[in-house]
Design a protein around this motif. Sequence first.
Motif, mmCIF file in Angstrom:
data_model
loop_
_atom_site.group_PDB
_atom_site.id
_atom_site.type_symbol
_atom_site.label_atom_id
_atom_site.label_comp_id
_atom_site.label_asym_id
_atom_site.label_seq_id
_atom_site.Cartn_x
_atom_site.Cartn_y
_atom_site.Cartn_z
ATOM 1 N N UNK A 609 0.821 -1.220 0.000
ATOM 2 C CA UNK A 609 0.000 0.000 0.000
ATOM 3 C C UNK A 609 0.851 1.265 0.000
ATOM 4 N N UNK A 610 2.166 1.112 -0.098
ATOM 5 C CA UNK A 610 3.027 2.277 -0.217
ATOM 6 C C UNK A 610 3.593 2.774 1.104
ATOM 7 N N UNK A 611 2.779 2.710 2.172
ATOM 8 C CA UNK A 611 3.224 3.205 3.486
ATOM 9 C C UNK A 611 3.839 4.602 3.423
ATOM 10 N N UNK A 612 3.100 5.516 2.756
ATOM 11 C CA UNK A 612 3.526 6.923 2.692
ATOM 12 C C UNK A 612 2.976 7.678 3.884
ATOM 13 N N UNK A 613 3.627 8.773 4.227
ATOM 14 C CA UNK A 613 3.056 9.674 5.236
ATOM 15 C C UNK A 613 1.921 10.463 4.581
ATOM 16 N N UNK A 614 0.726 10.373 5.180
ATOM 17 C CA UNK A 614 -0.437 11.024 4.567
ATOM 18 C C UNK A 614 -0.603 12.459 5.053
ATOM 19 N N UNK A 615 -0.401 12.705 6.342
ATOM 20 C CA UNK A 615 -0.531 14.060 6.895
ATOM 21 C C UNK A 615 0.630 14.326 7.835
ATOM 22 N N UNK A 616 1.453 15.287 7.471
ATOM 23 C CA UNK A 616 2.589 15.564 8.334
ATOM 24 C C UNK A 616 3.331 16.814 7.907
ATOM 25 N N UNK A 633 3.845 17.683 4.056
ATOM 26 C CA UNK A 633 4.032 16.523 3.166
ATOM 27 C C UNK A 633 2.941 16.476 2.106
ATOM 28 N N UNK A 634 3.374 16.231 0.887
ATOM 29 C CA UNK A 634 2.462 16.154 -0.236
ATOM 30 C C UNK A 634 2.833 14.904 -1.031
ATOM 31 N N UNK A 635 1.877 13.973 -1.163
ATOM 32 C CA UNK A 635 2.137 12.699 -1.834
ATOM 33 C C UNK A 635 3.388 12.012 -1.259
ATOM 34 N N UNK A 636 3.519 12.116 0.080
ATOM 35 C CA UNK A 636 4.587 11.382 0.764
ATOM 36 C C UNK A 636 5.924 12.082 0.815
ATOM 37 N N UNK A 637 6.041 13.259 0.189
ATOM 38 C CA UNK A 637 7.342 13.927 0.133
ATOM 39 C C UNK A 637 7.233 15.362 0.629
ATOM 40 N N UNK A 638 8.269 15.839 1.309
ATOM 41 C CA UNK A 638 8.348 17.255 1.695
ATOM 42 C C UNK A 638 9.736 17.766 1.376
ATOM 43 N N UNK A 639 9.787 18.973 0.824
ATOM 44 C CA UNK A 639 11.072 19.601 0.485
ATOM 45 C C UNK A 639 11.047 21.042 0.968
#
Length: 671
Positions: A609-616, A633-639
């Motif tokens: 299921x990807x195990x991405x961070x959904x809200x953070x 975080x957006x679609x599991x990534x933050x920069x």
Amino acid sequence: MKSITATLFAVSALASAAEPLPIIPKPVEIKTLDGHFPLSANTAIRHDRRLANEAGLLSADLAKITGSPAKTYAEELRIHLPSQIQIDLDETKSIPPSGYRLEVTPQGIRILATDPAGAFHGTRTLIQLLPPTKPANGNANVPALQISDHPRFQWRGMMLDVGRHFYPVEDIKKFIDALAFHKLNSFHWHLTEDQGWRIEIKKYPKLTEVGAWRESTPPYGNRDSDDGKRYGGFYTQEQIRDIVAYATARHINVVPEIDMPGHMAAAIAAYPQLGNSDIPGYAPKVMTRWGVHPYTLAPTEEVFQFVDDVFTEVCQLFPSTYIHMGGDEAPKDQWENSPRVRELMKKENLKDGHEVQSYFVKRVEKILEAKGRKLIGWDEIREGGLSPKATVMSWRGEAGGIASAKEGHDVVMAPNSHTYFDHYQAPAATELAKGLQYEAITGFLPIDKVYSYNPTPAALTPEQQKHILGVQAQLWSEYFKDYKKVEYHAFPRIAALAEVAWTPAELKNYDDFRTRLETILKHYDAAGINRAQPFDPPTRKTRDGSTVETSIGIYQNHWPELAFDGRPDTFFWADRELKQNDHLTLTLAKPLPAPTPVTITTGGPASKNGDKLENGKLQSSTDGSTWTDLATFNDGTATATAPAGTRKIRLLVTAPQTNWLIIHEITLASP
Ligand code: ACM
């Protein structure tokens, strides 16, 4: 004398601690000396007349460094050679069989051996002391040293399955070159399978006309389907002779395998009378799916005549003392359902299918014995009672090998736990993330596990251990559609196998091997080998002494430090659903000297299921008490860009989620 020896050893120990000579397998004894021998296009080879073959092969290898083959001179031509490599036979026979002495001084190089195989092995060590690629000026300095070396085991093998997929002659020769490079001396050629018969047999032309071709093959990524494309190929007897000669020149014995009584569907498709044709629903064909198939040879006189005829031609092609009859994975159902076989069982007093298997193997052993050869087979040849002189190749772990050695049979260790190179060498999820074509059959066999193998089990007494002829790795080819994929699975694990097979157990050391391997990898690259990157087991350390802590539990060995270890193949993995205010916090070894871009990537192919961070949020702090929000975080990534002086970087969960969390890496761009 004693103190001189001690000093020499001390010098060599120091030298090897600094930078081990990049030789794999590691020699028995190395003494490094001062100075070097300058190898150049002027270096010539002087050799015993009986070593013309070995001198010729070395001469061709030297051309890769100097630009031209070295001139070779037979010993008795007493021509003065200003720069020479001398290859001699030791008439005192003080060097063990297949062993050699290599002496390099500023004045010359000398290889001494009792037999041509040993001389050849000496030349293989020499080429590993040369640069992997051609120096611009064609000159190379060979370090002065003395090496005394000989193999631990007489059987140092690799098996290649050409039944599931077929590889051209040139690829087989490239494979043989690689075996020779590492002093492996046995090429077990698995020539027949349910999915394809690959050896021309003149008396039975349909074996290749029919049996070498299948109607379809499972594509990568879906082993339960069909690509619908006709596939096949086989080696003519002329090609086989050419390959055997090529291997023999390199002191490699080619052990042919004709797998029976199971794994015979292709032959039975060609000649249906060879199978159990008296059972209901009998419809043999060349198989198009992997796995174990029911078609076995019938134990009839007609079939034993066929086996005799096939081995007659096989023995004309292969000088090997050992002939492999397979014997693995032969289902007993067809025999038990065949009226003809049930009659045989009554007549021969065979109580079950296992005893039919034993009867079959014993008949094959007699056939091979009559041709002056020895039978070797997979450990299933033990079923129902082992034939008297058989040699056993133990693949279902070591148990069959241990039992056989205790009974006085010779054994080659080939356990699927440590020598199945068709298994994944890095975690399956990491491999498959690179593409479907990275699919492997199953398993996980990293190079350090291969290296750890010891073929002489402690369960055997020293006397029984003498029955262990050696060790062999297996390249089953279901998932090797081309030779490049074979190489990917074989290299670099072949290097670990070579050291298991050759080097005394007490000299083995994985870290030292791993260091030497770096140079050996460059040799593979220079030879155009499609190798894998060796999988180094993750260690619980960040890249630079920074620390990582988390409120979240850790799944298996997916430690939080792996989120900042600089490796794309490792990752932190939570072991539960996430709660609000869960965090993972990186404390940098040194505060950031300047504003620095930071990226946190979550989610990964290891999880369905990807195990991405959904809200953070991605946050930074200079003191660990006040936190600045840098990004969401957006679609599991933050920069974001972290300010100068940042000491801590934190991933903060802002809403619960049912998925777990994977963090591949926190990356900091150079400021
Ligand atoms: C084997 O893997 N069936 C020998």
